[in-house]
Design a protein around this motif. Sequence first.
Motif, PDB file in Angstrom:
ATOM      1  N   GLU A   1      82.001  17.756   2.330  1.00 64.77           N
ATOM      2  CA  GLU A   1      81.146  16.655   1.865  1.00 64.77           C
ATOM      3  C   GLU A   1      80.904  15.620   2.962  1.00 64.77           C
ATOM      4  OE1 GLU A   1      79.460  16.719  -0.935  1.00 64.77           O
ATOM      5  OE2 GLU A   1      80.394  18.680  -1.252  1.00 64.77           O
ATOM      6  N   SER A   2      81.949  15.285   3.710  1.00 72.34           N
ATOM      7  CA  SER A   2      81.820  14.222   4.714  1.00 72.34           C
ATOM      8  C   SER A   2      80.826  14.597   5.806  1.00 72.34           C
ATOM      9  CB  SER A   2      83.165  13.935   5.368  1.00 72.34           C
ATOM     10  OG  SER A   2      84.116  13.626   4.398  1.00 72.34           O
ATOM     11  N   TRP A   3      80.882  15.857   6.246  1.00 72.14           N
ATOM     12  CA  TRP A   3      80.031  16.260   7.372  1.00 72.14           C
ATOM     13  C   TRP A   3      78.608  16.577   6.942  1.00 72.14           C
ATOM     14  CZ3 TRP A   3      81.357  15.027  12.100  1.00 72.14           C
ATOM     15  CH2 TRP A   3      82.707  14.743  12.333  1.00 72.14           C
ATOM     16  N   ARG A   4      78.357  16.393   5.659  1.00 71.11           N
ATOM     17  CA  ARG A   4      76.994  16.506   5.166  1.00 71.11           C
ATOM     18  C   ARG A   4      76.282  15.154   5.311  1.00 71.11           C
ATOM     19  NH1 ARG A   4      77.249  19.088  -0.681  1.00 71.11           N
ATOM     20  NH2 ARG A   4      77.687  21.095   0.291  1.00 71.11           N
ATOM     21  N   ALA A   5      77.078  14.096   5.404  1.00 69.96           N
ATOM     22  CA  ALA A   5      76.517  12.741   5.455  1.00 69.96           C
ATOM     23  C   ALA A   5      75.816  12.492   6.783  1.00 69.96           C
ATOM     24  CB  ALA A   5      77.632  11.714   5.255  1.00 69.96           C
ATOM     25  N   LYS A   6      74.671  11.891   6.699  1.00 62.69           N
ATOM     26  CA  LYS A   6      73.905  11.582   7.909  1.00 62.69           C
ATOM     27  C   LYS A   6      74.735  10.668   8.823  1.00 62.69           C
ATOM     28  CE  LYS A   6      70.281   8.639   8.046  1.00 62.69           C
ATOM     29  NZ  LYS A   6      68.967   8.138   7.625  1.00 62.69           N
ATOM     30  N   GLU A   7      75.465   9.733   8.181  1.00 58.10           N
ATOM     31  CA  GLU A   7      76.241   8.759   8.949  1.00 58.10           C
ATOM     32  C   GLU A   7      77.341   9.433   9.761  1.00 58.10           C
ATOM     33  OE1 GLU A   7      75.359   8.628   5.873  1.00 58.10           O
ATOM     34  OE2 GLU A   7      74.508   6.668   5.391  1.00 58.10           O
ATOM     35  N   ALA A   8      77.779  10.623   9.318  1.00 56.42           N
ATOM     36  CA  ALA A   8      78.829  11.319  10.049  1.00 56.42           C
ATOM     37  C   ALA A   8      78.256  12.149  11.194  1.00 56.42           C
ATOM     38  CB  ALA A   8      79.620  12.225   9.089  1.00 56.42           C
ATOM     39  N   LYS A   9      77.122  12.778  10.941  1.00 56.23           N
ATOM     40  CA  LYS A   9      76.670  13.771  11.921  1.00 56.23           C
ATOM     41  C   LYS A   9      75.534  13.322  12.859  1.00 56.23           C
ATOM     42  CE  LYS A   9      73.808  16.165   8.527  1.00 56.23           C
ATOM     43  NZ  LYS A   9      73.653  17.352   7.697  1.00 56.23           N
ATOM     44  N   ALA A  10      74.845  12.240  12.499  1.00 56.87           N
ATOM     45  CA  ALA A  10      73.699  11.843  13.331  1.00 56.87           C
ATOM     46  C   ALA A  10      74.159  11.487  14.746  1.00 56.87           C
ATOM     47  CB  ALA A  10      72.989  10.651  12.692  1.00 56.87           C
ATOM     48  N   ARG A  11      73.361  11.869  15.703  1.00 53.99           N
ATOM     49  CA  ARG A  11      73.728  11.597  17.093  1.00 53.99           C
ATOM     50  C   ARG A  11      73.396  10.157  17.459  1.00 53.99           C
ATOM     51  NH1 ARG A  11      73.304  16.145  20.686  1.00 53.99           N
ATOM     52  NH2 ARG A  11      72.206  14.714  22.073  1.00 53.99           N
ATOM     53  N   GLN A  12      74.150   9.652  18.442  1.00 55.95           N
ATOM     54  CA  GLN A  12      73.936   8.247  18.818  1.00 55.95           C
ATOM     55  C   GLN A  12      72.540   8.007  19.385  1.00 55.95           C
ATOM     56  OE1 GLN A  12      76.582   6.596  21.748  1.00 55.95           O
ATOM     57  NE2 GLN A  12      76.249   4.509  21.006  1.00 55.95           N
TER      58      GLN A  12
END
Lengths: 321, 262
Positions: free
Chosen positions: A255-266
């Motif tokens: 669930e966590s790695w589905r979040a945009k906030e977790a996976k979006a690149r800087q």
Amino acid sequence: MIKEYLENWTGLVNTVKIGATPQEGGTRRKTITVGGEKTLAFLFKEGHLPNKPVIAYEIWDIKPIDWPEELTNYYSDVWSDPLDWAEKVANVYKADLLCVRLMGIHPEINRDIDYELNFIKNLLKRVNLPLIIVGCGDDEKDNTVLPLCSQITKNERCLIGEVTQDNYKILTAAVLADGHNIIAQSPIDINIAKQLNILISDMGLSFDRIVINPTVGALGYGLEYTYSIMERLRLAALNQDKVISSPFICFVGQESWRAKEAKARQDEFYSWGKESRRGPLWEMITAVSLVLAGADILVMRHPKAIEKIKEYIELMFKNNF
Amino acid sequence: MFIIGELINGMYSNVRKAIEKKDKSVIQKIASEQIRCGADALDINCGPASKNPKEDLPWLVEAVQEVIDKPLSLDSSKPEVIEEALKVTKNKAIINSTTADLEKLEILVDLAKRYHTKLIALTLSKKGVPQNKDQRLELAVQIISYCVEHDFPIEDLYLDPVVLPVNVAQAQQKDILESLKEFKLIYQIPPKTIVGLSNVSQGTLQRKLINRTFITMAISLGLDAAILDPLDKELMDAVITAELILNKQIYCDSYLEAYRKK
């Protein structure tokens, strides 16, 4: 001074044991016991908490399809062979528990069943940790393959899943026959969680072999809702509702790695900071919240997030406050 | 809801005969049946016909304890009979019962303290059955005051508003029900409440319907325990459903079965 108010609970969470050692007829080097709580998370003054929450490393039987770059950095060297992946988390990251997701059996990928069964057989040889085995989520394929996995891991006391209210009979029968435990999944719904436990126990599987997956949302994606559902179930257990006194398994990584906030690149969101820090933090914070809600098994992905949540659990138990 | 099964009572001819013949198997069967149907505890009463209650009540207790490991409610108007039974009772017992009369309280509260039992107290006195809610509350206050003054834990006290047959005391039923709620307000630790359910339908034709209607109303007013016939399945279903509606159990499609799996 205000008098300290302590709740006096009369119920407790069931204890579920995962893994069987050679003395118990299996081949695992240790067993993991979860559950047994007599109060809510970390309220040591109110009741005994005999078992710490445990973390299971999630691995797949194939190269993952949608894992973000931040996870690739840690695992891409072993993705060509899932047995290497299993060995890496066991030896390098010192995992206590392994959760294998058989995504390869999904109809869209459709790996050969014998190939999958060989993988499980070899996994038992290469890694001697207690095992959680989960299917791909397609009922038909899971009903075909998971009972076979149950058979070839007979007496290893795995945790196998998942069953749902509409699809529980085939896998429950297999798990019952082969001495495993089962994951009962309900869609963030206490009523269905309770009903499913009754249906499973009606087939003869005792309550101490059921783990509930209440299904969770990550931070920012329904975490509060998950929390309240888990809390309500746990309060009922502590008030002696034995039908739903099962430990919880939470698929935190998924669930966590589905979040945009977790996976979006800087480079997409500069002000959000480095994803190497933000990603594991997102997974870690989701995990902490779920531990507070009463999670017993957390299935996670990022080694750093796992390291931190383990530190947190150790600290809370050490201080015993 | 704490259910005390009422069927081991010398008023019933099968129990009376079993006591006379000292036939344990009859008693044990009734005990097991009641627990199987959801009773949490069993009331034990050797009945008015017993010539030697000081022997009969302990005999009943020992017979039941051979097959059942649940609390027992020792039911007699004579404290010395209760004490004889307490001597052989294994689990935490329930004394059934004292009234609000001082001479009764003196003996029975002392007995309950010495044997660490729970105590059922009827809001009743030598003056007779209370005629309204205020009289019930007055007697309840007397009972609670005595218990507090004599260090008997209020957690172990069950107040009984004295249920009367609806065909005799129809005008009192509302007061009886409301007493259940108001008893809770008397003391900082709300005392538990209990009813002897079957009384309400005594002498009527629709006994079962009246019993289960009364108890659902009582549960909605906070009733904690009842002495009743757990073999009456519709009655037990009504109790379980009333608690469900009050959010004391989590709903699921098989909630009746779930409750019974406890």
